[in-house]
Design an enzyme around this catalytic site. Structure first.
Site, PDB file in Angstrom:
ATOM      1  N   SER A  99     -32.443  41.034   4.476  1.00 53.57           N
ATOM      2  CA  SER A  99     -33.692  41.028   5.226  1.00 53.57           C
ATOM      3  C   SER A  99     -34.725  41.914   4.531  1.00 53.57           C
ATOM      4  O   SER A  99     -35.073  41.669   3.375  1.00 53.57           O
ATOM      5  CB  SER A  99     -33.419  41.474   6.671  1.00 53.57           C
ATOM      6  OG  SER A  99     -34.487  41.123   7.514  1.00 53.57           O
ATOM      7  N   ASP A 233     -30.594  31.063  11.316  1.00 55.40           N
ATOM      8  CA  ASP A 233     -31.380  32.297  11.308  1.00 55.40           C
ATOM      9  C   ASP A 233     -32.620  32.132  12.180  1.00 55.40           C
ATOM     10  O   ASP A 233     -33.455  31.264  11.937  1.00 55.40           O
ATOM     11  CB  ASP A 233     -31.779  32.639   9.871  1.00 55.40           C
ATOM     12  CG  ASP A 233     -32.285  34.066   9.717  1.00 55.40           C
ATOM     13  OD1 ASP A 233     -32.829  34.613  10.701  1.00 55.40           O
ATOM     14  OD2 ASP A 233     -32.138  34.623   8.618  1.00 55.40           O
ATOM     15  N   HIS A 259     -28.891  35.458  11.316  1.00 50.13           N
ATOM     16  CA  HIS A 259     -29.605  36.330  10.380  1.00 50.13           C
ATOM     17  C   HIS A 259     -28.677  37.311   9.672  1.00 50.13           C
ATOM     18  O   HIS A 259     -29.094  37.936   8.706  1.00 50.13           O
ATOM     19  CB  HIS A 259     -30.687  37.104  11.144  1.00 50.13           C
ATOM     20  CG  HIS A 259     -31.614  37.888  10.270  1.00 50.13           C
ATOM     21  ND1 HIS A 259     -32.380  37.303   9.277  1.00 50.13           N
ATOM     22  CD2 HIS A 259     -31.893  39.225  10.225  1.00 50.13           C
ATOM     23  CE1 HIS A 259     -33.101  38.233   8.676  1.00 50.13           C
ATOM     24  NE2 HIS A 259     -32.826  39.402   9.210  1.00 50.13           N
TER      25      HIS A 259
END
Length: 321
Positions: A99, A233, A259
């Site tokens: 991320s 996600d 995610h």
């Protein structure tokens, strides 16, 4: 071997940096996402530590690291990782980023190609504009006060417990709510909340992400890159994998995953990373090759480089030191 649960500390530039380290061999630097910490990697660290030295820091402003009024830009984080590795006596790494940590990983590779052997991007930021409204909300004026109120002690356990319970439902849309609960708890700390908001202000606004590495993705021709994403996600869409560096070594979009694919499928995640590292020799930085690629940009073809001369075969320009 150090226990995965053991958190160690070192002071760099006057700030305490927390990190986990385990294993031996070539180094993997594991960078967590926004408002998370190094514990996000605990399910995969034991498997990876069978092959590598695994270093998982708490980024400044997160976890058990200090949370000063400091530089929370991508470049600042990349510098901090270089300095942490230097203090630990580690010269080169395969950098793995999840991320926001993926953005830091790309920035690290861009700033320090001589210290980067490979890049692994996990549900990464920096490849497109779209991002969940929950993160965009952090950039709205007054959001800090709203989050402070939402995380007050009287109802914090109820909210956290409800999110955790919902994460166990057999619904893809609620899969990541257990991790969201951990982030919710972390944002109750005023210092971490301020740090997280400072981070978001450097890379996005209420419209979405505006910092991108796609304009420099052609540089990935000089470095092996792996992309891993979760099909479901809900934070950063898996379609961003289509914008991965043009010379990416491999892309894996995992089914039945959100995610946090490293949490959803730790064994498969570790297997993919090990196979990637073992099948891709480390990048070797050469200033001439880097310079040649920068001069021609994304239209430059690596085949036009004479490895012996490390400059374009047909180039008439003088070399620049």
């Amino acid at each position: 071997m150090e226990s995965i649960e053991d958190v160690q500390y070192v002071v760099v530039h006057g700030y305490r940096r927390a990190f986990r380290i385990a294993g031996s061999g070539p180094a993997l630097l594991m960078l967590h996402g926004l408002a998370c910490d190094s514990s996000t990697w605990v399910d995969v660290m034991p498997r990876l530590a069978e092959h590598y030295t695994v270093i998982a820091p708490d980024l400044l402003g997160h976890g058990e690291s200090d949370k000063p009024d400091a530089d929370y830009s991508l470049g600042g984080y990349a510098n901090g990782m270089r300095d942490l590795l230097t203090v630990l006596g580690i010269d080169k790494v395969t950098v793995v980023g999840h991320s926001f940590g993926g953005g830091v990983a790309m920035q690290f590779a861009y700033q320090f190609p001589d210290r980067t052997e490979r890049v692994v991007l996990v549900s990464t930021g920096g490849l497109g504009k779209e991002v969940t409204p929950l993160i965009r909300f952090l950039t709205v004026p007054g959001s800090g006060l709203a989050i402070a109120a939402a995380t007050l002690r009287p109802w914090r356990p109820l909210v956290s417990g409800a999110l955790t319970s919902m994460s166990k439902l057999p619904i893809s849309a609620t899969r990541d709510l257990g991790e969201v609960a951990r982030i919710y708890e972390a944002l109750a700390d005023p210092a971490q909340r301020t740090a997280v908001q400072r981070v978001t202000s450097h890379v996005l606004n209420w419209r979405g992400q505006y910092v991108t590495m796609t304009d420099r993705s052609y540089l990935a021709r000089l470095m092996p890159v792996l992309v891993i994403w979760g099909r479901d996600d809900m934070v950063i869409p898996a379609s961003h994998a289509d914008s991965a560096p043009t010379q990416v070594s491999d892309v894996h979009v995992l089914e039945d995953s959100g995610h946090f694919p490293h949490r959803d499928h730790p064994e498969e995640f570790a297997r993919i990373v090990v196979e990637f590292v073992e099948s891709n020799p480390p990048a070797t930085y050469h200033r001439g090759r880097w310079r040649a690629l920068l001069r021609r940009g994304d239209q430059y073809q690596l085949e036009s480089v004479d490895p012996a001369a490390a400059v374009p075969v047909a180039a008439a320009e003088p070399a620049i030191s």
